[in-house]
Design an enzyme around this catalytic site. Structure first.
Site, PDB file in Angstrom:
ATOM      1  N   LEU A  99       0.828  -1.213   0.000  1.00  0.00           N
ATOM      2  CA  LEU A  99       0.000   0.000   0.000  1.00  0.00           C
ATOM      3  C   LEU A  99       0.864   1.266   0.000  1.00  0.00           C
ATOM      4  O   LEU A  99       0.351   2.363  -0.158  1.00  0.00           O
ATOM      5  CB  LEU A  99      -0.952   0.008   1.197  1.00  0.00           C
ATOM      6  CG  LEU A  99      -2.067  -1.053   1.155  1.00  0.00           C
ATOM      7  CD1 LEU A  99      -2.918  -0.988   2.410  1.00  0.00           C
ATOM      8  CD2 LEU A  99      -2.938  -0.871  -0.081  1.00  0.00           C
ATOM      9  N   ARG A 100       2.168   1.107   0.202  1.00  0.00           N
ATOM     10  CA  ARG A 100       3.158   2.201   0.042  1.00  0.00           C
ATOM     11  C   ARG A 100       3.090   3.284   1.121  1.00  0.00           C
ATOM     12  O   ARG A 100       4.018   4.061   1.246  1.00  0.00           O
ATOM     13  CB  ARG A 100       3.052   2.873  -1.329  1.00  0.00           C
ATOM     14  CG  ARG A 100       3.230   1.927  -2.506  1.00  0.00           C
ATOM     15  CD  ARG A 100       4.624   1.324  -2.541  1.00  0.00           C
ATOM     16  NE  ARG A 100       4.855   0.542  -3.754  1.00  0.00           N
ATOM     17  CZ  ARG A 100       5.586  -0.568  -3.797  1.00  0.00           C
ATOM     18  NH1 ARG A 100       6.148  -1.029  -2.690  1.00  0.00           N
ATOM     19  NH2 ARG A 100       5.781  -1.208  -4.919  1.00  0.00           N
ATOM     20  N   ASP A 158       0.634  -9.516  -4.662  1.00  0.00           N
ATOM     21  CA  ASP A 158       1.891  -8.756  -4.694  1.00  0.00           C
ATOM     22  C   ASP A 158       1.690  -7.433  -5.447  1.00  0.00           C
ATOM     23  O   ASP A 158       2.567  -6.979  -6.183  1.00  0.00           O
ATOM     24  CB  ASP A 158       3.034  -9.568  -5.315  1.00  0.00           C
ATOM     25  CG  ASP A 158       4.409  -8.989  -4.950  1.00  0.00           C
ATOM     26  OD1 ASP A 158       4.461  -7.994  -4.182  1.00  0.00           O
ATOM     27  OD2 ASP A 158       5.418  -9.527  -5.428  1.00  0.00           O
ATOM     28  N   HIS A 199       4.781 -15.580  -3.004  1.00  0.00           N
ATOM     29  CA  HIS A 199       4.941 -15.605  -4.470  1.00  0.00           C
ATOM     30  C   HIS A 199       5.872 -16.684  -5.017  1.00  0.00           C
ATOM     31  O   HIS A 199       6.938 -16.397  -5.562  1.00  0.00           O
ATOM     32  CB  HIS A 199       5.381 -14.237  -5.002  1.00  0.00           C
ATOM     33  CG  HIS A 199       6.427 -13.513  -4.208  1.00  0.00           C
ATOM     34  ND1 HIS A 199       7.627 -14.066  -3.843  1.00  0.00           N
ATOM     35  CD2 HIS A 199       6.434 -12.249  -3.704  1.00  0.00           C
ATOM     36  CE1 HIS A 199       8.328 -13.176  -3.167  1.00  0.00           C
ATOM     37  NE2 HIS A 199       7.632 -12.074  -3.062  1.00  0.00           N
ATOM     38  N   HIS A 231      10.142 -14.154   1.665  1.00  0.00           N
ATOM     39  CA  HIS A 231      10.475 -13.826   0.274  1.00  0.00           C
ATOM     40  C   HIS A 231      11.718 -14.642  -0.052  1.00  0.00           C
ATOM     41  O   HIS A 231      12.827 -14.289   0.341  1.00  0.00           O
ATOM     42  CB  HIS A 231      10.733 -12.319   0.163  1.00  0.00           C
ATOM     43  CG  HIS A 231      11.220 -11.870  -1.184  1.00  0.00           C
ATOM     44  ND1 HIS A 231      10.521 -11.006  -1.971  1.00  0.00           N
ATOM     45  CD2 HIS A 231      12.350 -12.170  -1.883  1.00  0.00           C
ATOM     46  CE1 HIS A 231      11.191 -10.786  -3.097  1.00  0.00           C
ATOM     47  NE2 HIS A 231      12.310 -11.486  -3.054  1.00  0.00           N
ATOM     48  N   HIS A 275       3.752   1.664  -8.678  1.00  0.00           N
ATOM     49  CA  HIS A 275       4.927   2.545  -8.789  1.00  0.00           C
ATOM     50  C   HIS A 275       4.520   3.808  -9.528  1.00  0.00           C
ATOM     51  O   HIS A 275       3.665   3.756 -10.413  1.00  0.00           O
ATOM     52  CB  HIS A 275       6.052   1.859  -9.557  1.00  0.00           C
ATOM     53  CG  HIS A 275       6.738   0.786  -8.773  1.00  0.00           C
ATOM     54  ND1 HIS A 275       7.538   1.056  -7.681  1.00  0.00           N
ATOM     55  CD2 HIS A 275       6.728  -0.560  -8.902  1.00  0.00           C
ATOM     56  CE1 HIS A 275       8.002  -0.079  -7.199  1.00  0.00           C
ATOM     57  NE2 HIS A 275       7.528  -1.080  -7.907  1.00  0.00           N
ATOM     58  N   ASN A 313       7.265  -3.113   3.916  1.00  0.00           N
ATOM     59  CA  ASN A 313       8.387  -2.333   3.383  1.00  0.00           C
ATOM     60  C   ASN A 313       7.981  -0.900   3.039  1.00  0.00           C
ATOM     61  O   ASN A 313       8.209  -0.416   1.938  1.00  0.00           O
ATOM     62  CB  ASN A 313       9.006  -3.035   2.170  1.00  0.00           C
ATOM     63  CG  ASN A 313       8.028  -3.191   1.017  1.00  0.00           C
ATOM     64  OD1 ASN A 313       6.820  -3.113   1.221  1.00  0.00           O
ATOM     65  ND2 ASN A 313       8.548  -3.410  -0.166  1.00  0.00           N
TER      66      ASN A 313
END
Lengths: 189, 434, 320
Positions: free
Chosen positions: B58-59, B302, B229, B176, B306, B89
């Site tokens: 979701l940034r 995922d 993933h 990951h 951007h 992250n």
């Protein structure tokens, strides 16, 4: 010519025999203008100017005293890189330029081409020639002058003056390239 | 607002009417007109439990230019989701109770889906020191999933400790899987295409070796492991083996790994640049088979939006990641349902029920039954649409499916009985007290 | 031809046309007046994001021989090192009035990206991108090989491919854009290619390439090849465990004096090619580099002709 002629109908304006006669006359004109064969160089413009230059050279050499080799008179001058329409046509592949062993410096160069039309090819040839050396005199011989000049250029020796409409196409066929000798006019497509 | 959904096919079954009242499923069956309830004609539509994403970026906080909790959860609602796990992250990294509570609150205020923050395994995703896993678990955000996603927890001892430690909080480590030394400078899948394109390759073994190590660690310490993933046929094999051994491992696959291959990279268009990379056709087929036979448990998008400048550049300079929330269900239908690999009940299992169980998300992924919370999505499986990133709710325009015609469209999404999507369009958020 | 990005994009006819035009271009460079007016008034930008003086000056000479104006844009010390994107740099060049862009970039695919986007819409020549391709190098290698074989056979190179010729490409295939471009072009022109390298310097996935692969240079030389293309081994590879040390590399994969002697003793007419710059004593010995078999300097000369032909092909023709 008759604007109402049947489109696409090809009309022969010079037969093979006509071409031979015309070239013989032009050869003598060249000798006459040059007062002989001294310093004479014939440069054909690819692709059909070169075989014409060879045929003229053969006739000219035959008139000269002694055993003059026609090959010593004749060459080929490629003008592709000097054209003013490079951006507006499909990519053209250049041909080699081959000058006779004596070069062109101080010589009398006769440019030889099949058809004189807009004059742009000859303009390019004059530029190309300048990059190879400085002839004493440059003359122009063509098999057919069809008119419609776009530059102040004229031929010194003309095989046949052929008034044409711009919509018509003049096609020169030479045995060395096309397997037959004739000049035809095709109507507007 | 109450809703009467008429003639919906629950999990692809026979058509029935569903009455949603006060945020719950109030009635099922043949229902006469029900007072003030808004009637929704659901003939030929499939009703599924609201989708739960195990893997969303979701940034926010930090990269609000790429996405915010609000725009990301709108995108989720458009895609039929009622809950998402927001990866850790962000900037700052979600490695403290403070950050996860912030994300949780932003999600609650936005009101489009349940936003479940994922906590970082290590402080700053640096792979050195465990973050405050207990504090995050006990916070209002009730974090159950922990991941350094984007970066592999590479140190085997640290991974062991993380797996052991989360047991105290009923948590799960979402790994990951990417061996860092084997993927230095990697740009795409290592194979025939990378050999031709002259790009540093990302070998399958870099993923598979970490998964193999981690399932053995999970077995050794008796902990829950979730593999993010999964992208290679070999990974599917290893997970199949681990499950047969009784190891507590769950696995996730993204929609894009179920459809796209590294052939796409031949265009050098960075919209196809993603981590893990698009693999070969054989991998795509093995992943689909792995979902069909239950080796792979869930679909995780995922979703990685951007800003345009991160993709409108040469491949090497581009960011990795693709958007996915608004196309996920269509890709699932296209690759798994329309191919005959599974029915809609299976879709409900991999997109909702099991994801909710892995993340321990109460009220999500529940059966469609009377008294259950009305987290639901209505899908038109016969619809076809052309993907237009500019028309999406996400800020990210980096959809690898742009221009493709896909089957299936989300007609309505109900989040605790509130319609966040109606007639295929975003409706209104659910207010915090509704 | 709209762009020159990869030799894989060239048909046999197109490739031979470029080589034939290059023959004429090479001829023109032997004249007193070397300049041709074909690209007069056009502007070619050399956009170099990587240092490569040789390639840049070769392109510069090619453009100038065709009378184009040349702008050299080097990323070092420019706004690029301050974070300007390729897109903005390219659009700046467009605004300056460029007609074609010759680009060298450390990222594989950067020229293809420039060509595929709507950033500038100009003809793009790939002058080397990452470890992907270097198409004009392959064209000049093919040109050199074709010319040398014609010379050997006493024929004209014009109009011909490289049919039946055996070429070994030796060295760091993994990181070599020259190897990839040569692979496709040599195949298109009918040559048989063998890649010779230590297994660590062959890309994973090269098994599907249309070539033979060998780890044994001596066996390949003994089998008889028309040309050995030796590739440069870059310094940074030596520290990255691709091979134990330079001495061992030379012993197994270098064209050293012993292998040169073996060639000479066999009577083979094998040519020795190298794209330069050479690491004398590593992938090629001085004796091999300076031997009569070596085409290294010929390759440099031919590079200008091939680049003239490429620029001519891209900047003449219909601009619709």
């Amino acid at each position: 010519m008759n604007e109402n002629s049947v489109p696409d109908a090809a009309r022969t304006v010079l037969t093979g025999d006509d071409i031979e006669r015309v070239l013989t006359r032009v050869a003598f004109e060249i000798i006459e203008a040059n007062k002989g064969t001294d310093d004479l160089v014939l440069l054909g413009i690819p692709s059909r100017g070169f075989p014409l230059a060879q045929r003229l050279a053969a006739r000219i050499a035959a008139t000269a005293p002694g055993n003059l080799d026609p090959a010593s008179l004749v060459g080929q001058l490629d003008i592709t890189m000097y054209r003013d329409d490079l951006r507006h046509s499909t990519t053209r592949t250049p041909s080699p330029t081959r000058l006779p062993a004596g070069g062109i410096e101080g010589k009398v160069v006769v440019l030889v081409d099949d058809v004189l039309y807009s004059g742009r090819t000859i303009r390019a040839a004059l530029d190309a020639l300048a990059d190879w050396g400085r002839p004493r005199i440059v003359r122009l011989a063509v098999l057919v002058d069809r008119g419609h000049r776009e530059l102040p250029i004229r031929a010194d020796h003309v095989g046949k003056n052929l008034p044409t409409a711009k919509s018509e196409k003049v096609r020169v066929h030479l045995a060395e390239i096309d397997g037959k000798n004739e000049v035809v006019i095709e109507g507007a497509a | 607002m109450n809703y009467l959904i008429q003639q919906a096919s629950i999990l692809g079954g026979e058509p029935v009417d569903v009455l949603i009242a006060d945020g719950k499923i109030a009635q099922l069956g043949s229902i006469a007109a029900a007072g003030d309830a808004q009637v929704i004609d659901a003939r030929n539509l499939v009703l599924l439990p609201g989708l739960v994403d195990t893997h969303t970026h979701l940034r926010e906080p930090g990269r609000e230019d790429a996405e915010t909790v609000e725009t990301g959860s709108q995108a989720a609602a458009r895609g039929g989701y009622t809950a998402v796990h927001a990866m850790a992250n962000s900037t700052p990294v979600a490695d403290t109770a403070g950050v996860v509570e912030q994300v949780y609150e932003l999600g609650r205020k936005a009101g489009w889906v349940d936003v479940r923050p994922v906590g970082a395994v290590t402080v700053g995703l640096a792979g050195k020191q465990l973050s405050e896993i207990g504090a995050m678990a006990d916070s209002r955000a009730q974090v159950k999933m922990f991941s350094d996603d984007g970066i592999c927890v590479w140190d085997p001892l640290l991974m062991r400790r993380a797996l052991e430690y989360v047991k105290a909080f009923d948590g799960v480590i979402a790994q990951h899987a990417q061996e860092p030394r084997l993927t230095e400078g990697a740009q795409m899948n290592e194979g025939e295409v990378s050999a031709i394109l002259g790009m540093p390759g990302w070998p399958a073994v870099a993923e598979e070796s970490i998964i193999a190590r981690d399932v053995l660690l999970a077995e050794h310490v008796g902990a829950r492991l979730h593999v993010c993933h999964v992208s290679t046929a070999g990974s599917v094999e290893i997970i199949r083996w681990a499950k047969a051994r009784g190891i507590q491992v769950t696995a996730e696959v993204t929609p894009h790994h179920l459809l796209l291959t590294d052939e796409k990279v031949r265009t050098y268009d960075p919209v196809f640049k993603v981590n893990p990379p698009l693999r070969r056709e054989e991998d795509v087929m093995a992943l689909r088979a792995g979902v069909a036979d239950g080796t792979i448990d869930v679909i995780g998008t995922d979703h990685a939006p951007h800003p345009s400048e991160a993709k409108d550049c040469e491949w090497g300079a581009a960011a990795m990641g693709m958007t996915g929330l608004e196309t996920a269900l269509s890709i699932v239908q296209h690759t798994l349902v329309d191919t005959g690999l599974m029915g809609w009940a299976g879709v409900a299992r991999i997109t909702s029920q099991v994801p909710a169980q892995i993340g321990r998300v109460a009220d999500q992924g529940r059966p469609i039954a009377i008294g259950e919370p009305a987290n639901l999505v209505l899908v038109d499986p016969a619809a076809r649409w052309i993907v237009d990133p500019a028309a999406m709710a996400t800020k990210g325009r980096n959809s690898p499916f742009a221009g493709m015609e896909l089957p299936g469209s989300v007609r309505a999404t109900f989040f605790h009985g509130h319609a966040t999507v109606l007639d295929g369009q975003l409706a209104t958020p659910r207010t915090a007290n509704a | 031809m709209k762009h020159l990005l990869s030799t894989a994009d060239l048909t046999r006819e197109e490739a031979i046309a470029i080589l034939d035009i290059a023959e004429e271009m090479r001829e023109s460079s032997t004249r007193a007046i070397k300049k041709l007016p074909a690209l007069r008034g056009r502007t070619v930008v050399n956009l170099f994001f990587e240092d490569s003086t040789r390639t840049r000056i070769s392109f510069e000479a090619a453009a100038k021989r065709l009378s184009a104006d040349v702008i050299n844009f080097s990323a070092k010390g420019s706004s690029v090192s301050k974070g300007e994107s390729l897109k903005d740099t390219a659009q700046t060049l467009l605004a300056i009035g460029a007609d074609a862009v010759v680009i060298r970039h450390p990222d594989s695919g950067a020229p293809a990206r420039l060509a595929a986007t709507d950033w500038i819409g100009l003809p793009i020549v790939n002058a080397g991108d990452g470890t992907h391709e270097h198409p004009t190098q392959a064209l000049l290698d093919a040109f050199t090989l074709r010319r040398q074989v014609a010379l050997r056979d006493g024929t004209s190179p014009a109009g011909r491919g490289l049919d039946g010729l055996k070429v070994a490409i030796v060295g760091d295939i993994l990181h070599s854009r020259v190897a990839r471009s040569n692979l496709w072009l040599l195949n298109t022109l009918g040559a048989e290619v063998t890649m010779v390298a230590p297994p660590t310097l062959l890309p994973f996935g090269a098994g599907s390439w249309p070539c033979a692969i060998s780890y044994d240079l001596d066996a390949v030389i003994a089998s008889g090849v028309d040309a050995l293309m030796m590739l440069r081994v870059q310094g940074e590879r030596m520290n990255a465990a691709y091979f134990p040390n330079p001495r061992e590399y030379s012993r197994y994969w270098g064209l050293d004096d012993a292998r040169l002697a073996q060639l000479d003793a066999s009577g083979a007419e094998t040519l020795i090619m190298h794209p330069g710059p050479m690491n004398r004593g590593l992938e090629i010995s001085s004796a091999a580099a300076d031997s009569p078999r070596s085409t290294v300097l010929d390759q440099v000369t031919n590079g200008v002709a091939v680049r003239m032909a490429s620029l001519y092909m891209l900047l003449s023709g219909d601009l619709i």
